[in-house]
Design a protein around this motif. Structure first.
Motif, PDB file in Angstrom:
ATOM      1  N   ILE A 191      14.227  15.864   8.416  1.00 23.02           N
ATOM      2  CA  ILE A 191      15.158  16.180   6.915  1.00 23.02           C
ATOM      3  C   ILE A 191      16.024  16.545   7.506  1.00 23.02           C
ATOM      4  CG2 ILE A 191      15.063  17.972   5.276  1.00 23.02           C
ATOM      5  CD1 ILE A 191      11.803  17.608   5.298  1.00 23.02           C
ATOM      6  N   THR A 192      16.195  17.299   9.132  1.00 25.73           N
ATOM      7  CA  THR A 192      17.426  17.856   9.343  1.00 25.73           C
ATOM      8  C   THR A 192      18.599  16.616   9.473  1.00 25.73           C
ATOM      9  OG1 THR A 192      16.659  19.702  10.364  1.00 25.73           O
ATOM     10  CG2 THR A 192      19.195  18.694  11.301  1.00 25.73           C
ATOM     11  N   LEU A 193      17.851  15.479   9.996  1.00 25.20           N
ATOM     12  CA  LEU A 193      18.654  14.112  10.207  1.00 25.20           C
ATOM     13  C   LEU A 193      19.586  13.801   9.026  1.00 25.20           C
ATOM     14  CD1 LEU A 193      20.086  12.312  12.028  1.00 25.20           C
ATOM     15  CD2 LEU A 193      18.057  11.341  11.927  1.00 25.20           C
ATOM     16  N   ALA A 194      18.547  13.896   7.501  1.00 21.78           N
ATOM     17  CA  ALA A 194      19.310  13.346   6.737  1.00 21.78           C
ATOM     18  C   ALA A 194      20.315  14.087   6.067  1.00 21.78           C
ATOM     19  CB  ALA A 194      17.912  13.142   5.654  1.00 21.78           C
ATOM     20  N   LEU A 195      19.780  15.071   5.820  1.00 29.96           N
ATOM     21  CA  LEU A 195      20.989  16.393   5.611  1.00 29.96           C
ATOM     22  C   LEU A 195      22.242  16.574   6.300  1.00 29.96           C
ATOM     23  CD1 LEU A 195      18.516  19.588   4.607  1.00 29.96           C
ATOM     24  CD2 LEU A 195      19.466  17.849   3.170  1.00 29.96           C
ATOM     25  N   ARG A 196      22.507  16.019   7.455  1.00 30.61           N
ATOM     26  CA  ARG A 196      23.369  16.152   8.354  1.00 30.61           C
ATOM     27  C   ARG A 196      24.552  14.819   8.087  1.00 30.61           C
ATOM     28  NH1 ARG A 196      23.898  19.307  13.210  1.00 30.61           N
ATOM     29  NH2 ARG A 196      25.490  17.821  13.983  1.00 30.61           N
ATOM     30  N   THR A 197      23.773  13.695   7.816  1.00 30.13           N
ATOM     31  CA  THR A 197      23.916  12.260   7.694  1.00 30.13           C
ATOM     32  C   THR A 197      24.819  12.423   6.263  1.00 30.13           C
ATOM     33  OG1 THR A 197      22.300  11.284   8.818  1.00 30.13           O
ATOM     34  CG2 THR A 197      23.574   9.941   6.701  1.00 30.13           C
ATOM     35  N   ILE A 198      24.206  13.478   5.352  1.00 30.82           N
ATOM     36  CA  ILE A 198      24.849  13.745   3.785  1.00 30.82           C
ATOM     37  C   ILE A 198      26.402  14.402   3.420  1.00 30.82           C
ATOM     38  CG2 ILE A 198      24.716  14.437   2.082  1.00 30.82           C
ATOM     39  CD1 ILE A 198      21.589  14.022   1.424  1.00 30.82           C
ATOM     40  N   ILE A 199      25.608  15.631   5.034  1.00 31.14           N
ATOM     41  CA  ILE A 199      26.642  16.480   5.221  1.00 31.14           C
ATOM     42  C   ILE A 199      28.182  16.151   5.219  1.00 31.14           C
ATOM     43  CG2 ILE A 199      28.041  18.506   5.832  1.00 31.14           C
ATOM     44  CD1 ILE A 199      25.224  19.608   6.002  1.00 31.14           C
ATOM     45  N   GLN A 200      27.616  14.994   6.814  1.00 32.25           N
ATOM     46  CA  GLN A 200      29.175  14.250   8.115  1.00 32.25           C
ATOM     47  C   GLN A 200      29.191  13.027   6.620  1.00 32.25           C
ATOM     48  OE1 GLN A 200      29.253  14.695  10.913  1.00 32.25           O
ATOM     49  NE2 GLN A 200      31.142  13.058  10.405  1.00 32.25           N
ATOM     50  N   ASN A 201      29.169  12.428   5.317  1.00 28.28           N
ATOM     51  CA  ASN A 201      29.719  12.416   4.825  1.00 28.28           C
ATOM     52  C   ASN A 201      30.758  12.418   4.123  1.00 28.28           C
ATOM     53  OD1 ASN A 201      28.044   9.592   6.290  1.00 28.28           O
ATOM     54  ND2 ASN A 201      27.067   9.928   4.171  1.00 28.28           N
ATOM     55  N   SER A 202      31.029  13.771   3.073  1.00 28.48           N
ATOM     56  CA  SER A 202      30.934  15.033   2.635  1.00 28.48           C
ATOM     57  C   SER A 202      32.287  15.059   3.724  1.00 28.48           C
ATOM     58  CB  SER A 202      30.232  15.680   1.854  1.00 28.48           C
ATOM     59  OG  SER A 202      28.805  15.485   1.162  1.00 28.48           O
ATOM     60  N   ILE A 203      32.556  15.693   4.586  1.00 32.50           N
ATOM     61  CA  ILE A 203      33.287  16.095   5.363  1.00 32.50           C
ATOM     62  C   ILE A 203      34.410  14.430   5.561  1.00 32.50           C
ATOM     63  CG2 ILE A 203      33.705  16.540   8.158  1.00 32.50           C
ATOM     64  CD1 ILE A 203      31.211  17.938   7.832  1.00 32.50           C
ATOM     65  N   GLU A 204      33.941  13.477   6.270  1.00 37.68           N
ATOM     66  CA  GLU A 204      34.617  12.779   6.901  1.00 37.68           C
ATOM     67  C   GLU A 204      35.426  12.089   4.669  1.00 37.68           C
ATOM     68  OE1 GLU A 204      31.871   9.433   7.473  1.00 37.68           O
ATOM     69  OE2 GLU A 204      32.340   9.845   9.534  1.00 37.68           O
ATOM     70  N   ALA A 205      34.328  12.014   3.345  1.00 40.96           N
ATOM     71  CA  ALA A 205      35.056  12.198   2.294  1.00 40.96           C
ATOM     72  C   ALA A 205      36.637  12.607   2.503  1.00 40.96           C
ATOM     73  CB  ALA A 205      34.433  11.862   1.404  1.00 40.96           C
ATOM     74  N   ASN A 206      36.703  14.154   2.767  1.00 40.12           N
ATOM     75  CA  ASN A 206      37.664  15.591   3.101  1.00 40.12           C
ATOM     76  C   ASN A 206      38.502  15.522   4.001  1.00 40.12           C
ATOM     77  OD1 ASN A 206      36.545  16.376  -0.447  1.00 40.12           O
ATOM     78  ND2 ASN A 206      34.894  16.203   0.805  1.00 40.12           N
ATOM     79  N   PRO A 207      39.265  14.436   4.985  1.00 40.60           N
ATOM     80  CA  PRO A 207      39.885  14.590   5.967  1.00 40.60           C
ATOM     81  C   PRO A 207      41.086  15.194   5.501  1.00 40.60           C
ATOM     82  CG  PRO A 207      39.988  12.861   4.828  1.00 40.60           C
ATOM     83  CD  PRO A 207      38.911  13.099   3.594  1.00 40.60           C
ATOM     84  N   GLY A 208      41.201  16.531   6.621  1.00 39.21           N
ATOM     85  CA  GLY A 208      42.154  17.489   7.094  1.00 39.21           C
ATOM     86  C   GLY A 208      42.483  18.313   5.950  1.00 39.21           C
ATOM     87  N   SER A 209      41.270  18.449   5.063  1.00 39.65           N
ATOM     88  CA  SER A 209      41.584  19.542   4.308  1.00 39.65           C
ATOM     89  C   SER A 209      40.671  21.073   4.180  1.00 39.65           C
ATOM     90  CB  SER A 209      41.127  19.060   2.522  1.00 39.65           C
ATOM     91  OG  SER A 209      41.459  19.813   2.223  1.00 39.65           O
ATOM     92  N   SER A 210      41.315  22.020   4.703  1.00 38.91           N
ATOM     93  CA  SER A 210      40.528  22.924   4.324  1.00 38.91           C
ATOM     94  C   SER A 210      40.616  23.849   3.895  1.00 38.91           C
ATOM     95  CB  SER A 210      40.215  23.543   6.789  1.00 38.91           C
ATOM     96  OG  SER A 210      41.719  24.056   6.180  1.00 38.91           O
ATOM     97  N   ASP A 211      41.511  24.160   2.777  1.00 45.43           N
ATOM     98  CA  ASP A 211      41.261  25.198   1.814  1.00 45.43           C
ATOM     99  C   ASP A 211      40.604  24.705   0.686  1.00 45.43           C
ATOM    100  OD1 ASP A 211      44.315  25.487   3.437  1.00 45.43           O
ATOM    101  OD2 ASP A 211      45.072  24.197   2.264  1.00 45.43           O
TER     102      ASP A 211
END
Length: 423
Positions: free
Chosen positions: A314-334
């Motif tokens: 479950i941890t690996l699956a959720l981290r994968t989803i979060i990682q995909n979301s991070i890659e979909a929002n590059p360079g933004s932290s606002d």
């Protein structure tokens, strides 16, 4: 105009080929009877059968259209039972009525056998043969020739005809089953080959990376630091550690993806979903140096939410989803870019992760909708993407007897929801 007729001819030819490949003869025979009904009606309409009343002629045409429609339903939906029985009942009624009208003895013998033959073809069973004496009795009562319609030769011929048709229908059914099993086995073999080729490609890439690091470390051991092409030992060690970690993660994903069935009871633990999500969010924030507003967690009001699951999977699956979301929002932290929500739905705990990126491509959503892991393997919609993470998420849900959904939000961005059974 020529192209229109050419396309129409090609479509009819393709339909003819599909029909010819069907092992179920019922649509063919139904259409053949319909054509015969049209022929009889055409003869009466042309005045060649002067004894036929106009009403009977139009009944012939109406019956033909009705049989064409039933045959088409059987052809398109072979698993439906009601059109088969409608064909049998319609032809039985028609033959019984015709027995009282047609005086030709040979035609009367045929009318007795048609309903039984159609029932044998429709069911693939031999039991309709027991109704033969009943049809003989009806024919003898309603037809002027009476019992003289039947003699031992006719009876034996009809029985042999019934047995032959039953044998052909049974053979066709067995051939259909063999064809379905062979097709399913072929698809499994193709998926297995695709899966093996995919991992061969991935492992070859990581192996090449490790091979490239070997001469670098050889130079570090043999030469002074300033002679190592500007590469520091820390950079080389980091590259080795990263490649090794990726290889380890790929191996873990392979073990998950190749599991069959669902996880056994001894492989499951009781997990507090709130604690698990908080731990994952803290790890991701630390590793990616994200502030709380960039990755926000909203827990369910109903506490605690307990599930039976495998912590690692479950941890690996959720981290994968979060990682995909991070890659979909590059360079933004606002502002709030990625949000995690946990809620309960009947007997399921639903974890939803949404972002404000570009969303899933249309082609990828179509692949995900099939719920087949091989459909997403090899997906390269993003730089360096291979679809392995999406396949992993789907497999983790399957192993836990849960489900996963992928969708695009109306306001933009993607939303992935992982539903797991709760205690």
């Amino acid at each position: 105009m020529k192209d229109v007729w050419g396309n129409l001819s090609q479509s009819w030819f393709n339909a003819y080929q599909r029909i010819g490949q069907q092992l179920d003869p019922l649509p063919w025979i139904t259409w053949l009877i319909a054509c015969f009904s049209i022929g009889v009606g055409a003869l009466g309409l042309a005045g060649l059968d002067q004894a036929a009343p106009k009403l009977l002629i139009w009944i012939d045409f109406g019956l033909a259209l009705y049989l064409f429609w039933l045959g088409w339903v059987v052809y398109r939906r072979p698993n439906l039972a009601w059109p088969r029985w409608l064909i049998v009942l319609s032809m039985t009624s028609t033959c019984l009525i015709a027995l009282s009208i047609v005086e030709l003895e040979s035609a009367a013998v045929v009318l007795v056998t048609v309903p039984i033959l159609l029932t044998i073809i429709a069911t693939g069973r031999l039991w309709p043969i027991v109704s033969y004496p009943a049809f003989m009795l009806i024919a003898a009562l309603v037809h002027p020739a009476g019992w003289s319609l039947f003699n031992p030769a006719v009876i034996v011929f009809n029985l042999l005809l019934f047995l032959t048709m039953w044998q052909l229908r049974s053979s066709a059914s067995r051939a259909t089953q063999i064809q379905v099993l062979a097709k399913a086995q072929l698809e499994q073999e193709q998926q297995a080959r695709q899966f093996i080729r995919f991992f061969q490609h991935e492992l070859r890439g990581y192996s090449s990376g490790l091979e490239g690091l070997v001469p670098i470390f050889e130079r570090f051991l043999a030469n002074a630091p300033q002679q190592n092409a500007g590469i520091s030992s820390n950079e080389a060690l980091n590259a080795l550690a990263t490649t090794t970690q990726h290889l380890k993660q790929l191996t873990t994903q392979l073990l998950i993806l190749t599991r069959d069935g669902v996880l056994q009871a001894q492989q499951l633990q009781t997990l507090n979903l709130a604690e698990l999500l908080q731990q994952i969010v803290n790890e991701v924030r630390t590793s990616h140096q994200l502030d709380p507003e960039h990755l926000r967690l909203s827990l369910c009001k109903q506490q605690p939410v307990l599930i039976k699951g495998n912590d690692l999977f479950i941890t690996l699956a959720l981290r994968t989803i979060i990682q995909n979301s991070i890659e979909a929002n590059p360079g933004s932290s606002d502002g709030q870019q990625i949000s995690l929500e946990c809620c309960t739905n009947n007997e399921m705990a639903v974890i939803s992760i949404s972002d404000q990126g570009m969303g899933y491509p249309k082609e990828l959503l179509q692949r995900l909708a099939t719920n087949q892991i091989p459909a997403v393997l090899g997906w390269s919609g993003k730089l360096g993407g291979n679809g392995l993470g999406l396949a992993l998420i789907m497999q983790v849900a399957r192993l836990h007897q849960g489900s996963v959904s992928f969708e695009n939000q109306a306001q933009g961005g993607a939303r992935t929801s992982l539903a797991l059974p709760r205690i």
